[in-house]
Enzyme design. Structure first.
Site, PDB file in Angstrom:
ATOM      1  N   ASP A  13       0.878  -1.171   0.000  1.00  0.00           N
ATOM      2  CA  ASP A  13       0.000   0.000   0.000  1.00  0.00           C
ATOM      3  C   ASP A  13       0.912   1.216   0.000  1.00  0.00           C
ATOM      4  OD1 ASP A  13      -1.664   2.132   0.618  1.00  0.00           O
ATOM      5  OD2 ASP A  13      -2.927   0.967   1.981  1.00  0.00           O
ATOM      6  N   GLY A 105      18.435  -6.107   1.256  1.00  0.00           N
ATOM      7  CA  GLY A 105      18.586  -7.355   0.508  1.00  0.00           C
ATOM      8  C   GLY A 105      17.335  -8.198   0.403  1.00  0.00           C
ATOM      9  N   ASP A 133      -7.780  -7.369  -0.220  1.00  0.00           N
ATOM     10  CA  ASP A 133      -7.619  -6.089   0.478  1.00  0.00           C
ATOM     11  C   ASP A 133      -8.560  -6.046   1.679  1.00  0.00           C
ATOM     12  OD1 ASP A 133      -6.630  -3.524   0.966  1.00  0.00           O
ATOM     13  OD2 ASP A 133      -8.263  -2.575  -0.136  1.00  0.00           O
ATOM     14  N   TYR A 230      -0.908   0.015  15.112  1.00  0.00           N
ATOM     15  CA  TYR A 230      -1.810  -0.286  14.003  1.00  0.00           C
ATOM     16  C   TYR A 230      -1.419   0.503  12.752  1.00  0.00           C
ATOM     17  CZ  TYR A 230      -5.672  -0.316  10.857  1.00  0.00           C
ATOM     18  OH  TYR A 230      -6.406  -0.439   9.716  1.00  0.00           O
ATOM     19  N   LYS A 233      -4.253  -3.437   7.792  1.00  0.00           N
ATOM     20  CA  LYS A 233      -4.125  -4.895   7.807  1.00  0.00           C
ATOM     21  C   LYS A 233      -3.114  -5.345   6.757  1.00  0.00           C
ATOM     22  CE  LYS A 233      -6.464  -7.228  10.933  1.00  0.00           C
ATOM     23  NZ  LYS A 233      -5.670  -6.886  12.127  1.00  0.00           N
ATOM     24  N   ASP A 234      -2.823  -6.636   6.780  1.00  0.00           N
ATOM     25  CA  ASP A 234      -1.700  -7.146   5.985  1.00  0.00           C
ATOM     26  C   ASP A 234      -2.045  -7.382   4.514  1.00  0.00           C
ATOM     27  OD1 ASP A 234      -0.225  -7.293   8.439  1.00  0.00           O
ATOM     28  OD2 ASP A 234      -1.536  -8.960   8.905  1.00  0.00           O
ATOM     29  N   GLN A 243      -4.163 -28.300 -11.500  1.00  0.00           N
ATOM     30  CA  GLN A 243      -4.360 -29.308 -12.570  1.00  0.00           C
ATOM     31  C   GLN A 243      -3.311 -30.419 -12.593  1.00  0.00           C
ATOM     32  OE1 GLN A 243      -7.755 -27.227 -14.047  1.00  0.00           O
ATOM     33  NE2 GLN A 243      -7.074 -29.247 -14.632  1.00  0.00           N
ATOM     34  N   ARG A 267     -10.650  -0.058   9.605  1.00  0.00           N
ATOM     35  CA  ARG A 267      -9.572   0.120  10.575  1.00  0.00           C
ATOM     36  C   ARG A 267      -8.945  -1.196  11.003  1.00  0.00           C
ATOM     37  NH1 ARG A 267     -10.203   5.629  12.394  1.00  0.00           N
ATOM     38  NH2 ARG A 267     -11.990   6.449  11.296  1.00  0.00           N
ATOM     39  N   ASP A 288     -15.130   0.787   4.352  1.00  0.00           N
ATOM     40  CA  ASP A 288     -13.843   0.396   3.738  1.00  0.00           C
ATOM     41  C   ASP A 288     -13.841  -1.077   3.322  1.00  0.00           C
ATOM     42  OD1 ASP A 288     -12.945   2.948   3.945  1.00  0.00           O
ATOM     43  OD2 ASP A 288     -11.398   2.535   5.448  1.00  0.00           O
ATOM     44  N   TYR A 356      -3.210  -3.128  19.063  1.00  0.00           N
ATOM     45  CA  TYR A 356      -2.436  -2.124  18.341  1.00  0.00           C
ATOM     46  C   TYR A 356      -3.276  -0.907  17.947  1.00  0.00           C
ATOM     47  CZ  TYR A 356       1.216  -5.604  18.076  1.00  0.00           C
ATOM     48  OH  TYR A 356       2.184  -6.509  18.394  1.00  0.00           O
TER      49      TYR A 356
HETATM   50  P1  13P Z   1      -7.139   8.283  10.045  1.00  0.00           P
HETATM   51  O1  13P Z   1      -7.251   8.599  11.488  1.00  0.00           O
HETATM   52  O2  13P Z   1      -5.818   8.638   9.465  1.00  0.00           O
HETATM   53  O3  13P Z   1      -8.306   8.763   9.253  1.00  0.00           O
HETATM   54  O4  13P Z   1      -7.081   6.670   9.991  1.00  0.00           O
HETATM   55  C1  13P Z   1      -8.186   5.913  10.026  1.00  0.00           C
HETATM   56  C2  13P Z   1      -8.192   5.076   8.827  1.00  0.00           C
HETATM   57  O5  13P Z   1      -7.480   5.276   7.916  1.00  0.00           O
HETATM   58  C3  13P Z   1      -9.160   4.002   8.808  1.00  0.00           C
HETATM   59  O6  13P Z   1      -9.742   3.942   7.550  1.00  0.00           O
HETATM   60  P1  13P Z   2      -5.561  -0.761   4.355  1.00  0.00           P
HETATM   61  O1  13P Z   2      -4.767  -1.718   5.217  1.00  0.00           O
HETATM   62  O2  13P Z   2      -6.096  -1.435   3.150  1.00  0.00           O
HETATM   63  O3  13P Z   2      -4.761   0.452   4.037  1.00  0.00           O
HETATM   64  O4  13P Z   2      -6.814  -0.320   5.190  1.00  0.00           O
HETATM   65  C1  13P Z   2      -6.618   0.469   6.291  1.00  0.00           C
HETATM   66  C2  13P Z   2      -7.871   0.805   7.010  1.00  0.00           C
HETATM   67  O5  13P Z   2      -7.791   1.234   8.135  1.00  0.00           O
HETATM   68  C3  13P Z   2      -9.164   0.602   6.367  1.00  0.00           C
HETATM   69  O6  13P Z   2     -10.189   1.079   7.133  1.00  0.00           O
HETATM   70 MG    MG Z   3      -4.494   1.893   2.766  1.00  0.00          MG
HETATM   71 MG    MG Z   4      -5.069  -2.356   1.609  1.00  0.00          MG
END
Ligand code: 13P
Ligand code: 13P
Ligand code: MG
Ligand code: MG
Length: 373
Positions: A13, A105, A133, A230, A233-234, A243, A267, A288, A356
């Site tokens: 990301d 490396g 994602d 935090y 996420k990964d 096959q 989040r 999200d 976290y």
């Molecule tokens: P912000 O506090 O930077 O908006 O982080 C929250 C976030 O990105 C979750 O989507």
């Molecule tokens: P990503 O790990 O995809 O950047 O998402 C962060 C997030 O806080 C979404 O709400």
């Molecule tokens: Mg992101």
């Molecule tokens: Mg992402």
């Protein structure tokens, strides 16, 4: 010695358009430019740049083996450059996953996710690459079990004698940083006992038991543990081979006819229904999410991705199909039900997984006010 081919998918990301929604075109352009040059210079043979929501995904096929410093450096520099671009455009979370400064490396442990698989090419070698994602690597435990261990899902386990000996699973304990190999069907119950705990135990590799043929490799990272806080996420990636004595591509895809719950979403702190989508719908919106998953199919051919007459890699967008419409509808339905629960468990992750986030700040703020009951 037979020439071996390596499939590498490295993702990061680097910043995103409108919050954590999608990788915009200018960042794609950086990746396309760098991988084109790397191909011209002979470092890689084929590449395909795509996105899983806000994660930039570099799929590369080459002959340099796994954990090759040149390949990893190419990815690292590309992500750095794209992150600079994101910063100049004031995109959201520019450089979010670039957690370390100096490249040493190997890109593993520095923030970006990596899945690699070195193979001796079979006469025909179909591969599926999965990229998700708003979730973590544990999200692949359930489908990997269905694909390689569940005879009710993969008919080949019953019908194809080449699979009769079953499969071996390498399971990582992401808290203790240890790993164990378990064989199915003999140790199936032990396997489920571990991998059912999706937040801790994650399947990193799968081999066919008969001859140790590698058939799956996934990215296992815990960004929060690298960063100590935090940072999103990964958002895992995984390579699966199919096959001819392995699960068919259709058997690899059938677990995704229904949604299932994964950790991540808003989040990184909620259970959410995974939604298998085409590249066109590889973007996160409501809360999200819901967490998105894309699956790309291709054939490996003489160290390359098999190309069309114009030299363009042929990529099948496997979830671009009405067969996954039910799963998508289920994801919307289950997701909207969960969202009505707000911040009440189990819609929100349990306290261990919130360590976290800012939750502990709430606890320390109230510490003095807690009285013996
Ligand atoms: P912000 O506090 O930077 O908006 O982080 C929250 C976030 O990105 C979750 O989507
Ligand atoms: P990503 O790990 O995809 O950047 O998402 C962060 C997030 O806080 C979404 O709400
Ligand atoms: Mg992101
Ligand atoms: Mg992402």
């Amino acid at each position: 010695m037979t020439q071996k081919t390596t499939v590498s998918i490295i993702k990061c990301d680097v910043g995103s358009l409108a919050g954590h929604h999608i990788v915009p075109k200018p960042l794609f352009n950086v990746a396309e430019k760098n991988l084109k040059t790397a191909k011209e210079q002979g470092l890689i043979n084929s590449y395909y740049v795509f996105n899983a929501g806000d994660d930039l995904e570099l799929l590369m096929v080459h002959e340099k083996g796994e954990s090759n410093p040149e390949i990893h450096k190419l990815a690292w520099q590309t992500f750095k450059e794209a992150a600079d671009k994101a910063l100049s455009l004031k995109l959201y979370g520019a450089g979010q996953d670039l957690l370390k400064d100096a490249f040493s490396g190997n890109i593993r442990g520095m923030g970006p996710g990596v899945a690699e698989m070195e193979i001796e090419e079979r006469p025909s070698d179909p591969i599926v690459v999965f990229a998700a994602d708003k979730t973590s690597a544990g999200a692949f435990n359930y489908p990997l079990f269905r694909i390689f261990a569940d005879p009710m899902s993969t008919a080949g386990l019953v019908i194809d004698p080449n699979m009769a000996d079953g499969f071996k699973f390498e399971v990582m304990d992401t808290m203790d940083n240890t790993k164990v190999v378990l064989k199915s069907p003999e140790e199936m119950y032990d396997l489920i006992a571990l991998i059912g705990t999706v937040q801790r135990y994650m399947i990193s590799r799968v081999w066919r038991a008969r001859d140790d043929l590698i058939c799956s490799s996934g990215s296992i990272t815990r960004l929060s543990q690298i960063a100590g806080k935090y940072v999103g996420k990964d958002d895992p990636v995984m390579i699966v081979r199919g096959q001819h004595g392995l699960p068919a591509i259709g058997e690899i895809l059938v677990p995704f006819m229904h949604t299932y719950l994964v950790e991540g979403w808003m989040r990184g702190s909620h259970w959410g229904p995974i939604m298998p989508v085409s590249l066109r719908d590889s973007k996160c919106t409501a809360f999200d999410g819901p967490p998105r998953l894309v699956a790309l199919g291709f054939q490996v051919a003489n160290g390359h991705i098999a190309c069309d007459d114009n030299g363009i890699p042929m990529i099948a967008d496997l979830f671009d199909d009405p067969a996954f419409e039910l799963a998508r509808k289920e994801a919307v339905k289950v997701g909207s039900m969960l969202r009505r629960m707000g911040e009440f468990e189990p819609a929100r992750l349990g306290p261990e997984e919130m360590e976290y986030t800012t939750l502990h700040q709430v606890l320390s703020k109230l510490k003095e006010r807690f009285k013996p009951a």
